[in-house]
Scaffold this active site. Structure first.
Site, PDB file in Angstrom:
ATOM      1  CB  THR A  15       1.750  -3.590   5.477  1.00 34.22           C
ATOM      2  OG1 THR A  15       2.832  -3.132   5.755  1.00 34.22           O
ATOM      3  CG2 THR A  15       0.485  -3.315   6.717  1.00 34.22           C
ATOM      4  CB  SER A  57       6.780  -3.951  -0.753  1.00 31.58           C
ATOM      5  OG  SER A  57       6.876  -2.843   0.049  1.00 31.58           O
ATOM      6  CB  THR A  88       2.053   0.507   0.609  1.00 33.77           C
ATOM      7  OG1 THR A  88       2.478   0.706   1.853  1.00 33.77           O
ATOM      8  CG2 THR A  88       0.685  -0.104   0.936  1.00 33.77           C
ATOM      9  CG  ASP A  89       7.356   0.971   2.185  1.00 38.12           C
ATOM     10  OD1 ASP A  89       6.411   1.770   2.005  1.00 38.12           O
ATOM     11  OD2 ASP A  89       7.855   0.396   2.889  1.00 38.12           O
TER      12      ASP A  89
END
Length: 334
Positions: A15, A57, A88-89
């Site tokens: 992101t 990700s 971030t995932d």
């Protein structure tokens, strides 16, 4: 005047480097552009950048972790630290993997990202990047950490717990190592110097399956998993709730390990052994959390998990039980 540290930025997409497209957010911002959004970084360190990957990700795989390790290894002597821009995932998975794949590193490896793209007017990306470079350029930093929303979290302790809030990550069963506010690093736990040289590992056994215990789990599920994997690690909140192994484990042919989070007493370990060992000859032991709160080492094999077998407590890496487990895994994969 002290010479500025040289930090390498490894961009992987996510992101933080995304722009809006017809199909939602898509990684499109180059690492050079990321640096242009934070011109004040020039006052902290000298930055060079490499576009290692460019993906969402959610598509991160072990092969990508190997690429990261290879890139760090290749540039290790040329830089004083590394910052990885990441989605971030799966950031916590990458941080944990690199903690084991790069051990004893005196040079910090910082993983960061953002909940909103860096090209938006309101975003957490700029502050997260600045904090990460500040931490990576600090003389007292070492090992693998996530820097996010002003918190420094050990690579093996991070978990994404919020999908929208800037405060996306928490440190599980261990305090944050430091906080960063107004360009100041306030450390809670001192770093202990490594006694061994840095070691890199580029091989991963991907035939290991992590299964969380759920009420009413059916033994036949394990049979289907072992058709594709050689080892199952059962993740229990506590070893006091290990299910009846007489009905759960005898149906499978594979390597069984137990994992428990939180503090684990010897009586609990003994009880879990009693329940499991008689019913499965491929049971090799348990991975239990034994981290003391009065010390911290980023080197995962030194502090984080211990392998518990019939002979007592042993370190996971290099213990007799672990060697036996590795030999059995090699035999099964031939």
């Amino acid at each position: 005047m002290q010479q500025k540290k040289r930090i390498l930025l490894l961009a992987t997409g996510g992101t933080i480097a995304s722009r809006k497209s017809d199909n939602g957010l898509k990684p499109q911002i180059t690492p050079e552009e990321l640096i242009e959004y934070i011109p004040q970084v020039k006052e902290i360190c000298d930055v060079e950048a490499v576009q290692l990957l460019n993906l969402d990700s959610t598509n991160m795989e072990p092969s990508h972790w190997k690429l990261m390790v290879h890139a760090i290894w290749e540039h290790y002597d040329d830089f004083d630290g590394f910052v990885i821009a990441h989605g971030t995932d799966t950031m916590a998975y990458t941080a944990a993997a690199l903690s084991y794949m790069v051990q004893n590193t005196k040079k910090p490896i910082v993983i960061t990202g953002a909940q909103k793209p860096i090209d938006l007017e309101i975003t957490d990306a700029k502050s997260n990047l600045i904090d990460s470079f500040l931490y990576a350029a600090d003389d007292r930093s070492q090992g693998v950490q996530i820097v996010f929303d002003g918190k420094v979290i050990a690579g093996t302790r991070a978990k994404k717990v919020r999908s929208k809030s800037y405060n996306a990550f928490s440190s599980i069963d261990y305090p944050s190592l430091a906080v960063i506010q107004d360009m100041n690093i306030m450390r809670y736990i001192p770093m202990l110097p490594y006694e061994e040289e840095v070691r890199f590992y580029e091989k991963l056994d991907e035939n290991v399956f992590l299964m969380k215990l759920i009420p009413g789990i059916r033994p036949k599920v394990l049979k289907s998993i072992f058709e594709n994997y050689d080892c199952i690690i059962f993740d229990f909140p506590s070893l006091t709730i290990v299910p009846d192994a007489q009905t759960l484990f005898p149906v499978v042919d594979g390597i069984i390990l137990l994992s428990a989070l939180g503090e684990t007493r010897k009586s609990q370990i003994k009880e879990a052994k009693f329940r499991v060992k008689p019913y499965h000859d491929k049971y090799y032991g348990m991975i239990v959390n034994k981290i003391p709160l009065d010390m911290y080492r980023s080197n995962a094999k030194d502090y984080d998990y211990y392998f518990i077998n019939q002979d007592g407590e042993q370190k996971l890496n290099g213990s007799p039980a672990h060697k036996k487990y590795m030999e059995e895994t090699e035999r099964r994969t031939k």
